[in-house]
Motif scaffolding. Structure first.
Motif, PDB file in Angstrom:
ATOM      1  N   UNK A 120      36.472  43.567  35.533  1.00 32.58           N
ATOM      2  CA  UNK A 120      35.048  43.573  36.343  1.00 32.58           C
ATOM      3  C   UNK A 120      35.211  44.529  37.584  1.00 32.58           C
ATOM      4  N   UNK A 121      36.436  44.182  38.262  1.00 35.00           N
ATOM      5  CA  UNK A 121      36.383  44.979  39.728  1.00 35.00           C
ATOM      6  C   UNK A 121      37.048  46.395  39.513  1.00 35.00           C
ATOM      7  N   UNK A 122      37.942  46.574  38.397  1.00 34.55           N
ATOM      8  CA  UNK A 122      38.588  47.749  38.065  1.00 34.55           C
ATOM      9  C   UNK A 122      38.225  48.391  37.108  1.00 34.55           C
ATOM     10  N   UNK A 123      37.045  49.040  37.035  1.00 37.54           N
ATOM     11  CA  UNK A 123      36.361  49.581  35.714  1.00 37.54           C
ATOM     12  C   UNK A 123      36.891  50.938  35.273  1.00 37.54           C
ATOM     13  N   UNK A 124      37.675  51.628  36.293  1.00 35.46           N
ATOM     14  CA  UNK A 124      38.304  52.943  36.099  1.00 35.46           C
ATOM     15  C   UNK A 124      39.746  52.639  35.843  1.00 35.46           C
ATOM     16  N   UNK A 125      40.040  53.246  34.524  1.00 35.73           N
ATOM     17  CA  UNK A 125      41.422  53.009  34.161  1.00 35.73           C
ATOM     18  C   UNK A 125      42.361  53.838  35.131  1.00 35.73           C
ATOM     19  N   UNK A 126      43.553  53.085  35.475  1.00 34.87           N
ATOM     20  CA  UNK A 126      44.500  53.750  36.459  1.00 34.87           C
ATOM     21  C   UNK A 126      44.291  53.274  37.852  1.00 34.87           C
ATOM     22  N   UNK A 127      42.968  52.561  38.020  1.00 35.33           N
ATOM     23  CA  UNK A 127      42.679  51.775  39.272  1.00 35.33           C
ATOM     24  C   UNK A 127      43.858  50.886  39.879  1.00 35.33           C
ATOM     25  N   UNK A 128      44.069  50.826  40.990  1.00 38.72           N
ATOM     26  CA  UNK A 128      45.298  49.862  41.598  1.00 38.72           C
ATOM     27  C   UNK A 128      44.685  48.789  41.865  1.00 38.72           C
ATOM     28  N   UNK A 129      45.281  47.613  41.878  1.00 37.44           N
ATOM     29  CA  UNK A 129      45.505  46.142  42.440  1.00 37.44           C
ATOM     30  C   UNK A 129      46.637  45.896  43.324  1.00 37.44           C
ATOM     31  N   UNK A 130      46.542  45.357  44.558  1.00 38.38           N
ATOM     32  CA  UNK A 130      47.463  45.033  45.223  1.00 38.38           C
ATOM     33  C   UNK A 130      47.765  43.476  45.096  1.00 38.38           C
ATOM     34  N   UNK A 131      48.941  43.147  44.729  1.00 37.79           N
ATOM     35  CA  UNK A 131      49.406  41.539  44.470  1.00 37.79           C
ATOM     36  C   UNK A 131      50.610  41.355  44.839  1.00 37.79           C
ATOM     37  N   UNK A 132      51.063  40.169  45.143  1.00 37.18           N
ATOM     38  CA  UNK A 132      52.276  39.480  45.402  1.00 37.18           C
ATOM     39  C   UNK A 132      53.161  39.907  44.527  1.00 37.18           C
ATOM     40  N   UNK A 133      54.456  39.951  44.746  1.00 39.23           N
ATOM     41  CA  UNK A 133      55.387  40.104  43.698  1.00 39.23           C
ATOM     42  C   UNK A 133      55.681  38.892  42.877  1.00 39.23           C
ATOM     43  N   UNK A 134      55.697  37.599  43.426  1.00 38.28           N
ATOM     44  CA  UNK A 134      55.711  36.545  42.843  1.00 38.28           C
ATOM     45  C   UNK A 134      54.487  35.850  42.374  1.00 38.28           C
TER      46      UNK A 134
ATOM     47  N   UNK B 291      47.077  62.057  44.312  1.00 38.79           N
ATOM     48  CA  UNK B 291      48.241  61.916  43.617  1.00 38.79           C
ATOM     49  C   UNK B 291      48.420  60.207  43.342  1.00 38.79           C
ATOM     50  N   UNK B 292      48.000  59.501  44.204  1.00 38.21           N
ATOM     51  CA  UNK B 292      48.218  58.383  44.142  1.00 38.21           C
ATOM     52  C   UNK B 292      47.205  57.319  43.457  1.00 38.21           C
ATOM     53  N   UNK B 293      47.591  56.255  42.880  1.00 34.76           N
ATOM     54  CA  UNK B 293      46.531  55.515  42.195  1.00 34.76           C
ATOM     55  C   UNK B 293      45.475  55.049  43.343  1.00 34.76           C
ATOM     56  N   UNK B 294      44.369  54.781  42.845  1.00 31.54           N
ATOM     57  CA  UNK B 294      43.207  54.363  43.849  1.00 31.54           C
ATOM     58  C   UNK B 294      43.400  52.945  44.055  1.00 31.54           C
ATOM     59  N   UNK B 295      43.429  52.159  45.003  1.00 31.81           N
ATOM     60  CA  UNK B 295      43.398  50.959  45.340  1.00 31.81           C
ATOM     61  C   UNK B 295      42.218  50.517  45.237  1.00 31.81           C
ATOM     62  N   UNK B 296      41.808  49.404  44.467  1.00 31.61           N
ATOM     63  CA  UNK B 296      40.514  48.727  44.462  1.00 31.61           C
ATOM     64  C   UNK B 296      40.388  47.432  44.611  1.00 31.61           C
ATOM     65  N   UNK B 297      41.251  46.806  44.518  1.00 33.50           N
ATOM     66  CA  UNK B 297      41.229  45.385  44.377  1.00 33.50           C
ATOM     67  C   UNK B 297      42.608  44.694  45.101  1.00 33.50           C
ATOM     68  N   UNK B 298      42.334  43.735  45.828  1.00 25.49           N
ATOM     69  CA  UNK B 298      43.382  42.615  46.199  1.00 25.49           C
ATOM     70  C   UNK B 298      43.474  41.378  45.678  1.00 25.49           C
TER      71      UNK B 298
END
Length: 433
Positions: free
Chosen positions: A132-146, A193-200
């Protein structure tokens, strides 16, 4: 906190008062709390996921099983079973299941959101939120490694949603370093060039950190950062109610800093299945479409929603007991002072305990096997046959999780078993050439 849960219950059932459930049946020798029918049932081997305990030997009785692998192994209480049997149902895909509708309304009020949507699992809830938040393919989410969303959900955000995950290092308390978070956002901000951050994406409580609770001040800082860069925040709140009870706050005080939140009913709340995703009205309308796309229409789902409702009503009593038992176990292991294993009691905030295996010659997997096995030596020395199921978590640690089916007596038996196994390992190592 729970006043909202009791409003409109009779009205939601057509004005009829539900029958008072009978007391939970107690089996001879059962030690579990009545909320879940007295603990694991020796007549149902394999009732919970995972390997069955070792077969009994000459002591002539099944071992008493204490299952601490996860809070997903709970079984519905007698009250839940009765609520499920009596639930009024309809076609939820048409919005006509009154029990589901009532649960969604009550949960939305509790979480401080406009609406909520009942779904089969938290994994689906998280995936729906990302879609729902990342409706564009290739959008970027930021998330913890674990984070659970990144590690344990099959990479669904990439496989299904076409979303790119940028992972950040989790701190020991389950938070992300805010400076690293902002610098990561800025690195791609406005770039072609970078993916576009959309979501944390945040996780509360944080599973891999051992059930740690995200501080409210930290959540406010993440919200301010997200607003500066026009990002959304989703909280994987599978164990959100554990966090609320541990902090002594209403769940809405936590979720006010997020755009969406998921909640699981089949973990500490003890229901057999079900989760929800919540947010503003427009978000939930889109979430319904994503649920349909993923095959999450459940039709007469009121039989599950009824059990979830009971879990919400009992959550403070249930989770406070679970947290207390977890702290009691951690304190006991710490006081043991064994060179074999150790626990940091100050890191135990909710229903999880991470036990560090402190010697290189013993792996977490082997220690778990020893805790599950029962020997004649144990019965002779302790007078009990106890099988404790634990989860080998990392290279040098194992995890124990408290839930409705584990009583204070079970907790003491588990601590006693760890003491016996640690001493047995020490003696064997001392006798080795």
């Amino acid at each position: 906190m729970l006043r909202l849960l009791r409003v409109g219950r009779a009205a939601g059932r057509g004005g009829r008062s539900p029958c008072k459930p009978p007391p939970a049946p107690r089996r001879t020798g059962a030690t579990g709390p009545p909320c879940k029918g007295g603990g694991p049932d020796p007549a149902r081997p394999g009732a919970a996921d995972g390997p069955s305990p070792p077969a009994p030997r000459s002591w002539g009785a099944q071992p008493h099983v204490v299952d601490l692998r996860s809070d997903t192994v709970t079984r519905p209480s007698a009250e839940m079973r009765q609520a499920m049997a009596q639930a009024e149902v309809g076609d939820d895909d048409y919005g006509e299941d009154p029990t589901v509708n009532e649960l969604q309304h009550v949960a939305a009020q509790l979480l401080g959101t406009e609406e909520a949507l009942f779904v089969p699992t938290s994994t689906m809830a998280n995936l729906i939120a990302v879609m729902c938040h990342c409706q564009r393919r290739g959008a970027q989410l930021l998330v913890g490694r674990e984070a659970h969303l990144h590690v344990f959900e099959q990479g669904g955000v990439a496989q299904v949603a076409g979303v790119h995950s940028q992972v950040l290092q989790d701190l020991p308390d389950g938070t992300l370093d805010l400076d690293e978070l902002e610098s990561t956002v800025r690195a791609g901000y406005g770039s072609r060039y970078h993916p576009r951050s959309v979501l944390i994406c945040l996780e509360n409580t944080h599973n891999s950190a051992g059930g740690r609770v995200l501080p409210l001040a930290y959540l406010r800082e993440v919200r301010l950062l997200a607003d500066r860069y026009r990002l959304h925040i989703h909280m994987d709140g599978a164990r959100l109610m554990n966090a609320a009870v541990a902090q002594g706050v209403a769940p809405a005080q936590i979720t006010q800093h997020c755009d969406s939140v998921s909640l699981c009913f089949s973990k500490g709340l003890g229901a057999p299945a079900g989760a929800l995703v919540a947010g503003c009205r427009e978000f939930v309308a889109e979430a319904w479409r994503m649920r349909k796309l993923l095959g999450g229409g459940m039709r007469q789902a009121g039989v599950l929603a009824a059990a979830a409702r009971v879990g919400l009503e009992r959550m403070e009593e249930t989770l406070q007991r679970d947290h207390g038992n977890a702290r009691s176990f951690a304190q006991g292991v710490w006081e043991l002072g064994s060179p074999i294993c150790s626990v940091d009691p100050s890191a135990v905030e909710t229903n999880m305990v991470l036990v560090t295996v402190a010697v290189p010659w013993l792996s977490p997997e082997e220690l778990c096997e020893r805790m599950q096995a029962v020997s004649e030596e144990e019965v002779a020395e302790t007078g009990r046959a106890v099988s404790v199921r634990l989860f080998p978590w990392a290279a040098r640690s194992l995890r124990a999780v408290w839930h409705c089916d584990v009583s204070a007596q079970d907790t003491q038996l588990a601590a006693n078993k760890l003491k016996f196994v640690a001493e047995q390992c020490r003696r064997e190592r001392g006798a080795a050439p």
